[in-house]
Every structure is written in structure tokens, then in C-alpha cells.
Scaffold this motif. Structure first.
Motif, PDB file in Angstrom:
ATOM      1  N   PHE A  24     -41.402   3.853  24.071  1.00 39.51           N
ATOM      2  CA  PHE A  24     -41.104   2.672  24.536  1.00 39.51           C
ATOM      3  C   PHE A  24     -39.953   1.781  24.146  1.00 39.51           C
ATOM      4  O   PHE A  24     -40.426   1.475  22.748  1.00 39.51           O
ATOM      5  CB  PHE A  24     -42.231   2.219  25.216  1.00 39.51           C
ATOM      6  N   GLU A  26     -38.024  -1.695  24.903  1.00 41.37           N
ATOM      7  CA  GLU A  26     -37.959  -2.787  25.781  1.00 41.37           C
ATOM      8  C   GLU A  26     -36.674  -3.888  25.454  1.00 41.37           C
ATOM      9  O   GLU A  26     -36.774  -3.766  24.052  1.00 41.37           O
ATOM     10  CB  GLU A  26     -39.193  -3.458  25.960  1.00 41.37           C
ATOM     11  N   GLY A  70     -41.173  -2.864  30.890  1.00 40.01           N
ATOM     12  CA  GLY A  70     -42.024  -4.165  30.418  1.00 40.01           C
ATOM     13  C   GLY A  70     -41.508  -5.103  30.939  1.00 40.01           C
ATOM     14  O   GLY A  70     -41.034  -5.150  32.001  1.00 40.01           O
ATOM     15  N   ASN A  71     -42.185  -6.322  30.722  1.00 39.79           N
ATOM     16  CA  ASN A  71     -42.032  -7.559  31.462  1.00 39.79           C
ATOM     17  C   ASN A  71     -40.349  -7.765  31.564  1.00 39.79           C
ATOM     18  O   ASN A  71     -40.216  -8.582  32.807  1.00 39.79           O
ATOM     19  CB  ASN A  71     -42.398  -8.757  30.758  1.00 39.79           C
ATOM     20  N   TRP A  96     -39.375 -13.365  28.192  1.00 44.52           N
ATOM     21  CA  TRP A  96     -39.555 -13.770  26.621  1.00 44.52           C
ATOM     22  C   TRP A  96     -38.637 -14.938  26.095  1.00 44.52           C
ATOM     23  O   TRP A  96     -38.620 -15.112  24.986  1.00 44.52           O
ATOM     24  CB  TRP A  96     -39.057 -12.366  25.660  1.00 44.52           C
ATOM     25  N   ASN A 171     -43.401  -3.272  36.700  1.00 45.15           N
ATOM     26  CA  ASN A 171     -44.301  -3.213  35.529  1.00 45.15           C
ATOM     27  C   ASN A 171     -45.203  -4.131  35.717  1.00 45.15           C
ATOM     28  O   ASN A 171     -44.989  -5.349  36.191  1.00 45.15           O
ATOM     29  CB  ASN A 171     -43.371  -3.735  34.322  1.00 45.15           C
ATOM     30  N   GLU A 172     -46.339  -3.870  35.450  1.00 43.00           N
ATOM     31  CA  GLU A 172     -47.404  -4.864  35.411  1.00 43.00           C
ATOM     32  C   GLU A 172     -47.589  -5.841  36.557  1.00 43.00           C
ATOM     33  O   GLU A 172     -47.711  -7.345  36.132  1.00 43.00           O
ATOM     34  CB  GLU A 172     -47.572  -5.709  34.103  1.00 43.00           C
ATOM     35  N   TYR A 243     -53.890  -2.299  24.867  1.00 42.61           N
ATOM     36  CA  TYR A 243     -53.639  -2.809  23.592  1.00 42.61           C
ATOM     37  C   TYR A 243     -54.931  -3.389  22.683  1.00 42.61           C
ATOM     38  O   TYR A 243     -55.927  -4.041  23.451  1.00 42.61           O
ATOM     39  CB  TYR A 243     -52.663  -3.896  23.440  1.00 42.61           C
ATOM     40  N   GLU A 291     -48.178   2.304  28.373  1.00 33.46           N
ATOM     41  CA  GLU A 291     -48.019   1.580  27.268  1.00 33.46           C
ATOM     42  C   GLU A 291     -49.558   1.542  26.581  1.00 33.46           C
ATOM     43  O   GLU A 291     -50.584   1.115  27.371  1.00 33.46           O
ATOM     44  CB  GLU A 291     -48.150   0.107  27.946  1.00 33.46           C
ATOM     45  N   TRP A 295     -51.820  -3.983  18.968  1.00 39.75           N
ATOM     46  CA  TRP A 295     -50.960  -5.577  18.928  1.00 39.75           C
ATOM     47  C   TRP A 295     -51.854  -6.585  18.666  1.00 39.75           C
ATOM     48  O   TRP A 295     -52.494  -7.016  19.787  1.00 39.75           O
ATOM     49  CB  TRP A 295     -50.303  -5.278  20.457  1.00 39.75           C
ATOM     50  N   GLN A 348     -44.375  -0.255  20.877  1.00 36.13           N
ATOM     51  CA  GLN A 348     -43.082   0.466  21.444  1.00 36.13           C
ATOM     52  C   GLN A 348     -42.777   1.299  20.383  1.00 36.13           C
ATOM     53  O   GLN A 348     -43.394   1.566  19.499  1.00 36.13           O
ATOM     54  CB  GLN A 348     -42.241  -0.675  21.886  1.00 36.13           C
ATOM     55  N   ILE A 353     -44.092  -4.015  17.912  1.00 34.39           N
ATOM     56  CA  ILE A 353     -45.243  -3.286  17.928  1.00 34.39           C
ATOM     57  C   ILE A 353     -44.987  -1.893  17.852  1.00 34.39           C
ATOM     58  O   ILE A 353     -45.108  -1.048  18.595  1.00 34.39           O
ATOM     59  CB  ILE A 353     -46.015  -3.511  19.116  1.00 34.39           C
TER      60      ILE A 353
HETATM   61  O1  AHR Z   1     -45.109  -4.060  25.297  1.00 33.73           O
HETATM   62  C1  AHR Z   1     -45.011  -5.491  25.257  1.00 33.73           C
HETATM   63  C2  AHR Z   1     -45.255  -6.062  26.543  1.00 33.73           C
HETATM   64  O2  AHR Z   1     -46.675  -5.802  26.810  1.00 33.73           O
HETATM   65  C3  AHR Z   1     -44.582  -5.520  27.801  1.00 33.73           C
HETATM   66  O3  AHR Z   1     -43.474  -6.112  28.143  1.00 33.73           O
HETATM   67  C4  AHR Z   1     -45.599  -5.721  28.831  1.00 33.73           C
HETATM   68  O4  AHR Z   1     -45.568  -4.696  29.970  1.00 33.73           O
HETATM   69  C5  AHR Z   1     -47.002  -5.846  28.326  1.00 33.73           C
HETATM   70  O5  AHR Z   1     -47.617  -6.704  28.757  1.00 33.73           O
END
Ligand code: AHR
Length: 498
Positions: A24, A26, A70-71, A96, A171-172, A243, A291, A295, A348, A353
Motif C-alpha cells: 500500500f 498512500e 487510505g484516509n 493528515w 476507505n474506512e 493494526y 491494511e 503500528w 504500507q 509504517i
Molecule cells: O495506513 C494508515 C491509515 O490507517 C490509513 O490511511 C487508514 O485507512 C487507516 O486508518
């Protein structure tokens, strides 16, 4: 102490979809800018991508890479990242709190992936945007020519379509931190309509619907069921994310967390099959564990990052030896569930991470977790054997009956190689492994790779990049037709038979 594994040529779990060794990238921290891409770096190619980093990604034989989040994706306008770079907008990136320069976008990333020899798993924005932007992106990427978006791609210098096969529907979307988070019904409806339109543009694509952002979410379970009730006939996979961390510095409990991952997978499989039964459907939904990783190391440091910086050092976990053991155990868990987990992404790949770390303008090195990922990716392809394991067990704070030996065996497609991956989680004792091989014919041990370290907190750093590295000094051998090996206390093992 002794542990036994019983293997039989005819007892299999399923074929490994190579995409379970995916990763991954991002637009986050230094994953893209300063990671894979750094135009001023001495090794940068024509497009600005670091070739020292590319070489390590190639070494890992990463088959598929999820992008661009990802976010991040939930606020992303993909159109910002195509066309002349000097005209691309700088955006306030809300997930972010950074500035996104858009120097890298869809075309550059797809070109990078092609040069590496990996597939792209593209995520679409279902936070601030929806079905229209998503279907346009499919048209831009996958149609050859003769339509507005495909011709625009050509005018941007990419005459051939990118032919992206695997797509994530957002995503999420259950997370309050997500830009444009939704309820399960809101997301389910949107994902369904988006899926229909994307597949009308290109019927050959496969789609991943968002499951819960973690099994600890209050809506976990119900979320999956509701989303699948809306989307069942239009999607192919549902996503899982997890994670783990060792915040309590309790290694026994930490290494047991792969059992939680296994439980999570089994629960989501059950929900998929519940909806299948309810819908009287013939179709099976499989899992995309897109994912997963350790972490936690960087959490405190990240609180100090200033808002609106560009490519800050964020989520830069420095992994130690015990993290590599858990990552190995998580990879074994994915393999053991190969009948239903068809895609998985180590989150990632670079700096964020990640198994690969870089210094801006400088060197690149392999973190401890690089090695179990490398070994499973290159030796773990073929068919997973149903490995019956009898192992000593232990109890920890959150788990009971944790097998000290976590292991799985994979046979290659040509039936000429069997590879056994095993973690010994016993903190005090080495364990003798005895593997019974039934019906395979004659095999010899060709290599027994181990990853061991007397310091469980040992790390690889720029100054000392080879502090934790594997070697081939394991003692596995065939005795009376069985494989016998000593698995050192707290060790990662790869036993290759031919
Ligand atoms: O991988 C880091 C973040 O973790 C991603 O952006 C998100 O999808 C998850 O919460």
C-alpha cells in the motif's frame, strides 16, 4: 519440547492468490514524496522516482499496490493529479492536515508500478465525491480511446490504458475520522450505485467494498452485513483492516495477536456467507485484508507534527525484532486463510509504517519486518497445505491456548518445492519440530533460513542497517522421512524442501 506438523499431499486449504502479498502506498507522510519519489535524488529516473527504493520493492516481488489512500482518498480529486504538473493545484489535505502538491498522480503512479512490475489497486473517493467521479476515473484509466476521459489521458502523454483490474470503493467509511464518513446504509447505497456504474464502464474490473475499519468498531459485524445486503451482487470482496501494537511491552500477549487476526477473518467470512444464504445467492464474497501491520511506535512523535507541512515524517515506526515475529505470524495467518483471503496489503510500503525506510536525499534500508514479508512473498506461492499442528501452548493477558508454534506449509505449483514457515513464540525454550510428510515422495531440505536476535528490541537503522538480518544456519534435516528442525526461542523460520 516437541511440536508436530502433519502434512498430506491431498489435504489442502486452497491456492494462494499472489495478491495476498500486496502492499500500500498512500499520499501520507513520506510514502510518496521522499519515499518512492524524489526528483533530486541521485538515483531518480526521468519521472523522479528513486531507483534505490524501486529495487527493494522489486526484491519483495510485491504483486499489487493499493493507492492513493487510505484516509487521503476520501478528500481526493483525482483530476488534480493529472495533466501538466506545473498546473496542478496545491491542496489543503484534510485527513493528515498537510499540503498536497499533486506532483505525483494517477499516471505517474501507474507508470512507476509498471516499471516495478506490480499491479495497481486503485481506490476511489466515496467521502467527498461519488459515483460520477469514480466512473470517470475508470474511463480515464481503462478505456483505450474515443471518449472524453480516455482521450484526455492520451493527451496527457499516456497513449495506452492503465488497465487497472482491482478497485476499492472508498476507505474506512465507518470511521468518524474519515472525510465524509457514512452510516452503513448511506455507504451501502452509494457503493452499490458506484459499483454498477464503474462496471458498466469496464465489466472486467473487480470491486472491494469497505468493511469496518477494525473489528473493535462498535458497528463491526452489523456494518458488514448491511453493506453486503446493499452491494452483494455488484462487488467481489469486502475489506478488513487491522493494526497491532505492543504498548504494554508484554511480548507473550503481543505475539498472540495473530489469533485475533484469525478470529477477525473467520467472523467476516461468516458474515459474507450469512448474507449469501439470506439472498439465496450462488455468488461467494471473498476477503481483501487491504491494511494490516504493526503500528504504534510513532504515535507520540506524530502528535508534534505541524499543520500544513509538506511530506512530514509521519507514521515512521522503527520496527524491532519482536515486530518481525508478529508480522511473520500475521503472514502465516493470511496464508492459512488463503481459501477466502484473496487480497492483502501490508500497510504500507515505504517510510509510512513500512518495511522500507529512506533518508531524504540519502540511503535506503530494510526494516526488520522486511524479511518475513520477503520470504513469504517469494516462497509462499502455490497451494497452502492444511497443516495439522500439535504444539505446546501458553496463556497470556488476553488469550488462552496460544500455540507456541505458528506454522503453515505451501507447495509450489510444479509440486517440486514445499516451504514451511514457522514462528516459535516461546520466550524461553527452543522447540524441536517434527514434520510428517505423507504422500509427497522424496524431499530433501535445501535451506533452513532463520531470523533470530538475542535483543527483542533490536532494530535496523540508517547507521546500522544490518543489525537484524536472516541467515541460512538452521539445522533442519530429513530423518526417517520426517523433517526435523530446532526452532530457536523467539525465531522466524523458513524451511525449504525440494
Ligand atoms: O495506513 C494508515 C491509515 O490507517 C490509513 O490511511 C487508514 O485507512 C487507516 O486508518
Amino acid at each position: 519440547t516437541i511440536a508436530r506438523i502433519i502434512l498430506n499431499k491431498d489435504y489442502v486449504i486452497g491456492d494462494v492468490d499472489k495478491r495476498i502479498f500486496g502492499s500500500f502506498i498512500e499520499h501520507l507522510g513520506r510514502a510518496v514524496y521522499g519515499g518512492i519519489y524524489e526528483p533530486n535524488h541521485p538515483t531518480a529516473n526521468r519521472l523522479g522516482f528513486r531507483q534505490d527504493v524501486a529495487e527493494l520493492v522489486r526484491e519483495l516481488q510485491v504483486p499489487i499496490i493499493r493507492y492513493p489512500g487510505g484516509n487521503f482518498v476520501s478528500g481526493y480529486n483525482w483530476e488534480d493529479g493529472v495533466g501538466p504538473i506545473e498546473k496542478r493545484p496545491r491542496r489543503a489535505e484534510l485527513s493528515w492536515s498537510t499540503i498536497e502538491t499533486n506532483s505525483v498522480g494517477t499516471n505517474e503512479f501507474c507508470q512507476w508500478a509498471k516499471d516495478i512490475g506490480t499491479e495497481v489497486m486503485m481506490a476511489v473517493n466515496l467521502g467527498t465525491r461519488g459515483a460520477d467521479a469514480a466512473r470517470n476515473l475508470v474511463e480515464y484509466c481503462n478505456l483505450e480511446e474515443g471518449t472524453y476521459w480516455s482521450d484526455l489521458r492520451k493527451s496527457h502523454g499516456y497513449s495506452q490504458p492503465h488497465n487497472i483490474k482491482t478497485w476499492c470503493l472508498g476507505n474506512e467509511m465507518d470511521g468518524s475520522w474519515q472525510i465524509g464518513a457514512k452510516t452503513a446504509d448511506e455507504y451501502g447505497r452509494l457503493a452499490c450505485e458506484t459499483a454498477k456504474m464503474m462496471k458498466w464502464v469496464d465489466p472486467t474490473i473487480e470491486l472491494v467494498a469497505c468493511g469496518s475499519s477494525g473489528s473493535g468498531m462498535p458497528t463491526f459485524g452489523q456494518w458488514e452485513a448491511t453493506v453486503l445486503e446493499h452491494t452483494y451482487e455488484h462487488v467481489d470482496y469486502i475489506s478488513l483492516h487491522t493494526y497491532y501494537g505492543n504498548q504494554d511491552n508484554d511480548i507473550k500477549n503481543y505475539l498472540a495477536r495473530s489469533l485475533d487476526m484469525d478470529d477477525f477473518i473467520k467472523s467476516v467470512v461468516a458474515i459474507c456467507d450469512y448474507v449469501k444464504a439470506k439472498k439465496h445467492s450462488k455468488k461467494k464474497i471473498n476477503l481483501s485484508f487491504d491494511e494490516w501491520n504493526v503500528w504504534f511506535h510513532s504515535n507520540e512523535e506524530d502528535k508534534k507534527i505541524e499543520r500544513w507541512s509538506i511530506a512530514p515524517h509521519r507514521l515512521e515506526d522503527v520496527y524491532n525484532f519482536e515486530d518481525a515475529l508478529l508480522v511473520g505470524s500475521m503472514l502465516i495467518t493470511l496464508l492459512k486463510n488463503a481459501d477466502r483471503v484473496k487480497i492483502a496489503c501490508l500497510a504500507q510500503l515505504v517510510n509510512v509504517i513500512a518495511p522500507i525506510m529512506t533518508e531524504n536525499g540519502g540511503s535506503v534500508w530494510k526494516q526488520t519486518i522486511f524479511y518475513p514479508y520477503l520470504h513469504t512473498s517469494i516462497y509462499g506461492r502455490g497451494t497452502v497445505l492444511n497443516s495439522i499442528i500439535k504444539s505446546p501452548k501458553y496463556d497470556s493477558k488476553d488469550f488462552t491456548d496460544v500455540p507456541c508454534i505458528d506454522a503453515v506449509a505451501v507447495i509450489s505449483d510444479d509440486n517440486n518445492e514445499i516451504t514451511i514457515f514457522a514462528v516459535n513464540k516461546d520466550t524461553d525454550n527452543s522447540i524441536t519440530l517434527d514434520v510428517e510428510l505423507n504422500g509427497f515422495g522424496t524431499f530433501e531440505v535445501v535451506e533452513h533460513i532463520t531470523l533470530e536476535n538475542s535483543d527483542i528490541k533490536a532494530t535496523n537503522t540508517k547507521e546500522n542497517p544490518n543489525n537484524v538480518v536472516p541467515n541460512s544456519n538452521g539445522n533442519a534435516a530429513i530423518e526417517d522421512g520426517n523433517v526435523k528442525a530446532t526452532l530457536g526461542k523467539l525465531s522466524w523460520n523458513v524451511i525449504k524442501l525440494r
